[in-house]
Motif scaffolding. Structure first.
Motif, PDB file in Angstrom:
ATOM      1  N   UNK A   1       0.638  -1.008   0.102  1.00 52.22           N
ATOM      2  CA  UNK A   1      -0.009   0.030  -0.103  1.00 52.22           C
ATOM      3  C   UNK A   1       0.890   1.174   0.086  1.00 52.22           C
ATOM      4  N   UNK A   2       0.697   2.068  -1.050  1.00 53.28           N
ATOM      5  CA  UNK A   2       1.581   3.411  -1.337  1.00 53.28           C
ATOM      6  C   UNK A   2       0.933   4.510  -0.271  1.00 53.28           C
ATOM      7  N   UNK A   3       1.748   5.684  -0.118  1.00 51.81           N
ATOM      8  CA  UNK A   3       1.248   6.644   0.517  1.00 51.81           C
ATOM      9  C   UNK A   3      -0.092   7.134   0.170  1.00 51.81           C
ATOM     10  N   UNK A   4      -0.303   7.437  -1.216  1.00 61.72           N
ATOM     11  CA  UNK A   4      -1.634   7.861  -1.374  1.00 61.72           C
ATOM     12  C   UNK A   4      -2.761   7.083  -1.333  1.00 61.72           C
ATOM     13  N   UNK A   5      -2.465   5.765  -1.334  1.00 63.54           N
ATOM     14  CA  UNK A   5      -3.747   4.765  -1.026  1.00 63.54           C
ATOM     15  C   UNK A   5      -3.922   4.754   0.345  1.00 63.54           C
ATOM     16  N   UNK A   6      -2.787   4.995   1.353  1.00 63.34           N
ATOM     17  CA  UNK A   6      -2.833   4.910   2.715  1.00 63.34           C
ATOM     18  C   UNK A   6      -3.735   6.323   3.365  1.00 63.34           C
ATOM     19  N   UNK A   7      -3.385   7.517   2.540  1.00 66.85           N
ATOM     20  CA  UNK A   7      -4.277   8.700   2.941  1.00 66.85           C
ATOM     21  C   UNK A   7      -5.596   8.548   2.394  1.00 66.85           C
ATOM     22  N   UNK A   8      -5.885   7.945   1.354  1.00 63.53           N
ATOM     23  CA  UNK A   8      -7.199   7.714   0.951  1.00 63.53           C
ATOM     24  C   UNK A   8      -8.188   6.726   1.955  1.00 63.53           C
ATOM     25  N   UNK A   9      -7.277   5.842   2.452  1.00 63.07           N
ATOM     26  CA  UNK A   9      -8.253   4.745   3.414  1.00 63.07           C
ATOM     27  C   UNK A   9      -8.192   5.592   4.753  1.00 63.07           C
ATOM     28  N   UNK A  10      -7.172   5.972   5.319  1.00 56.93           N
ATOM     29  CA  UNK A  10      -7.063   6.445   6.832  1.00 56.93           C
ATOM     30  C   UNK A  10      -6.909   7.869   7.134  1.00 56.93           C
ATOM     31  N   UNK A  11      -6.899   8.663   6.085  1.00 55.81           N
ATOM     32  CA  UNK A  11      -6.650  10.086   6.282  1.00 55.81           C
ATOM     33  C   UNK A  11      -7.832  11.013   6.093  1.00 55.81           C
ATOM     34  N   UNK A  12      -8.991  10.294   5.925  1.00 52.11           N
ATOM     35  CA  UNK A  12     -10.163  10.934   5.441  1.00 52.11           C
ATOM     36  C   UNK A  12     -10.967  11.562   6.777  1.00 52.11           C
ATOM     37  N   UNK A  13     -10.761  10.932   7.850  1.00 54.59           N
ATOM     38  CA  UNK A  13     -11.569  11.507   9.047  1.00 54.59           C
ATOM     39  C   UNK A  13     -10.538  11.231  10.290  1.00 54.59           C
ATOM     40  N   UNK A  14     -11.005  11.447  11.376  1.00 51.84           N
ATOM     41  CA  UNK A  14     -10.238  11.384  12.596  1.00 51.84           C
ATOM     42  C   UNK A  14      -9.335  12.214  12.877  1.00 51.84           C
ATOM     43  N   UNK A  15      -8.310  12.078  13.995  1.00 48.81           N
ATOM     44  CA  UNK A  15      -7.449  13.156  14.386  1.00 48.81           C
ATOM     45  C   UNK A  15      -6.517  13.183  13.504  1.00 48.81           C
ATOM     46  N   UNK A  16      -6.203  12.467  12.466  1.00 56.28           N
ATOM     47  CA  UNK A  16      -5.117  12.597  11.379  1.00 56.28           C
ATOM     48  C   UNK A  16      -5.798  12.627  10.011  1.00 56.28           C
ATOM     49  N   UNK A  17      -5.582  13.825   9.474  1.00 57.68           N
ATOM     50  CA  UNK A  17      -6.429  13.864   8.011  1.00 57.68           C
ATOM     51  C   UNK A  17      -5.218  14.270   7.127  1.00 57.68           C
ATOM     52  N   UNK A  18      -5.433  13.809   5.705  1.00 58.43           N
ATOM     53  CA  UNK A  18      -4.399  13.794   4.642  1.00 58.43           C
ATOM     54  C   UNK A  18      -4.810  15.289   4.204  1.00 58.43           C
ATOM     55  N   UNK A  19      -3.771  15.914   3.958  1.00 62.60           N
ATOM     56  CA  UNK A  19      -3.818  17.455   3.420  1.00 62.60           C
ATOM     57  C   UNK A  19      -2.779  17.286   1.967  1.00 62.60           C
ATOM     58  N   UNK A  20      -3.123  18.201   1.305  1.00 60.90           N
ATOM     59  CA  UNK A  20      -1.848  18.406   0.096  1.00 60.90           C
ATOM     60  C   UNK A  20      -0.625  18.279   0.749  1.00 60.90           C
ATOM     61  N   UNK A  21       0.396  17.563   0.422  1.00 61.08           N
ATOM     62  CA  UNK A  21       1.771  17.749   0.862  1.00 61.08           C
ATOM     63  C   UNK A  21       1.963  16.836   2.314  1.00 61.08           C
ATOM     64  N   UNK A  22       0.819  16.379   3.054  1.00 64.35           N
ATOM     65  CA  UNK A  22       1.289  15.781   4.087  1.00 64.35           C
ATOM     66  C   UNK A  22      -0.037  15.459   5.036  1.00 64.35           C
ATOM     67  N   UNK A  23       0.130  15.758   6.320  1.00 69.87           N
ATOM     68  CA  UNK A  23      -1.013  15.526   7.393  1.00 69.87           C
ATOM     69  C   UNK A  23      -1.163  16.829   8.187  1.00 69.87           C
ATOM     70  N   UNK A  24      -2.655  16.736   8.662  1.00 66.58           N
ATOM     71  CA  UNK A  24      -3.021  17.705   9.633  1.00 66.58           C
ATOM     72  C   UNK A  24      -3.467  16.944  10.875  1.00 66.58           C
ATOM     73  N   UNK A  25      -2.644  17.101  11.891  1.00 62.13           N
ATOM     74  CA  UNK A  25      -2.702  16.315  13.228  1.00 62.13           C
ATOM     75  C   UNK A  25      -3.381  17.140  14.111  1.00 62.13           C
ATOM     76  N   UNK A  26      -4.786  16.572  14.888  1.00 61.58           N
ATOM     77  CA  UNK A  26      -5.446  17.502  15.810  1.00 61.58           C
ATOM     78  C   UNK A  26      -5.716  16.370  16.776  1.00 61.58           C
ATOM     79  N   UNK A  27      -4.918  16.102  17.922  1.00 59.46           N
ATOM     80  CA  UNK A  27      -5.495  15.433  19.081  1.00 59.46           C
ATOM     81  C   UNK A  27      -5.893  16.325  20.430  1.00 59.46           C
ATOM     82  N   UNK A  28      -6.717  15.671  21.147  1.00 58.44           N
ATOM     83  CA  UNK A  28      -7.226  16.398  22.407  1.00 58.44           C
ATOM     84  C   UNK A  28      -6.083  16.501  23.283  1.00 58.44           C
TER      85      UNK A  28
END
Length: 272
Positions: A1-28
């Motif tokens: 599983x490549x990076x783009x596929x990983x972001x598509x599967x796990x970076x759509x919602x939750x505390x870790x979201x995929x954004x152009x060029x990387x990740x946006x991380x928001x933890x309580x």
């Protein structure tokens, strides 16, 4: 599983979201972080996060907490997989993510570890800012005190003679110049007066007749006697009046007795 596929599967919602060029991380309870993703190979991605201190290069906090020391402290406090390096104006936090066999839990854990590093740096940065502010305030107060002291010294030094603005050393010496000086030593108290009959040594002149004799405080038989003197007691007659004799005993006690109750030691009776 490549990076783009990983972001598509796990970076759509939750505390870790995929954004152009990387990740946006928001933890309580953690500082939000923007992480850049750099693909090194199809199975390897390097995550990079930059932390910028809340002070400018010339501020006091910059000298109290150099960035290279902060980077080292962050690496020591967090996971050994983190690599922290200091640049001229920021700290870079790097972590390598291996995609082969990666689970979503591991993926989120890596992002959380980088967010913890940012939170750590923010807390240290806030403490550095507080200490720097306290240091600057202390320096400001010291500078004001120094200026006030210099102004006071200048005013005293420039005051004309006779205005009462004497220099401190002159004021300190004023009492001596005016002849005040230390207070004189207190004179010793006068000697107490000598006790009665101290001028002459006691010498017995009579003795109390047989049977003893009462003694009075005054030559007045109407008063009650104050003592009973034993027969044969030797006394000194100091005064005589109307058949009475004022006697002094060897211990200094004195009183009045009837003169006829005394027998002279040298063949003399009172009143004869």
């Amino acid at each position: 599983m490549g990076w783009s596929e990983l972001i598509a599967r796990w970076g759509a919602d939750g505390p870790v979201r995929g954004v152009p060029g990387g990740l946006s991380v928001t933890f309580e309870g953690m500082t939000p972080a923007e992480i850049t993703a750099q693909e090194k190979s199809p199975d390897e991605v390097e995550l990079v996060l930059e932390w910028h201190p809340p002070w400018r290069p010339g501020d006091a906090a910059a000298s109290l907490f150099p960035l290279d020391r902060l980077a080292h402290a962050c690496a020591q406090a967090r996971s050994g997989l983190l690599h922290c390096t200091a640049t001229s104006q920021a700290i870079q936090v790097r972590m390598t993510l291996y995609l082969e066999g990666l689970s979503r839990q591991s993926f989120v854990g890596v992002a959380a570890e980088m967010a913890r590093a940012v939170t750590f740096l923010d807390e240290v940065g806030a403490e550095a800012g507080t200490q720097a502010s306290e240091l600057q305030e202390a320096e400001r107060l010291m500078a004001e005190a120094q200026r006030s002291l210099e102004e006071a010294e200048s005013k005293v030094a420039s005051a004309p003679a006779g205005t009462g603005e004497a220099r401190p050393e002159a004021r300190a010496a004023a009492p001596e110049k005016q002849g005040l000086g230390p207070p004189p030593e207190a004179s010793p108290p006068p000697s107490p007066p000598p006790p009665p009959n101290a001028a002459h040594a006691w010498q017995p002149t009579h003795r109390i007749a047989k049977g003893g004799e009462p003694a009075w405080s005054t030559p007045d038989p109407a008063r009650a006697p104050v003592s009973q003197l034993n027969a044969g007691l030797e006394v000194q007659v100091s005064d005589e009046a109307s058949g009475w004799a004022n006697i002094i005993c060897s211990n200094g006690w004195s009183g009045w007795v009837r003169a006829q109750s005394l027998t002279p030691l040298r063949g003399r009776r009172p009143g004869t």
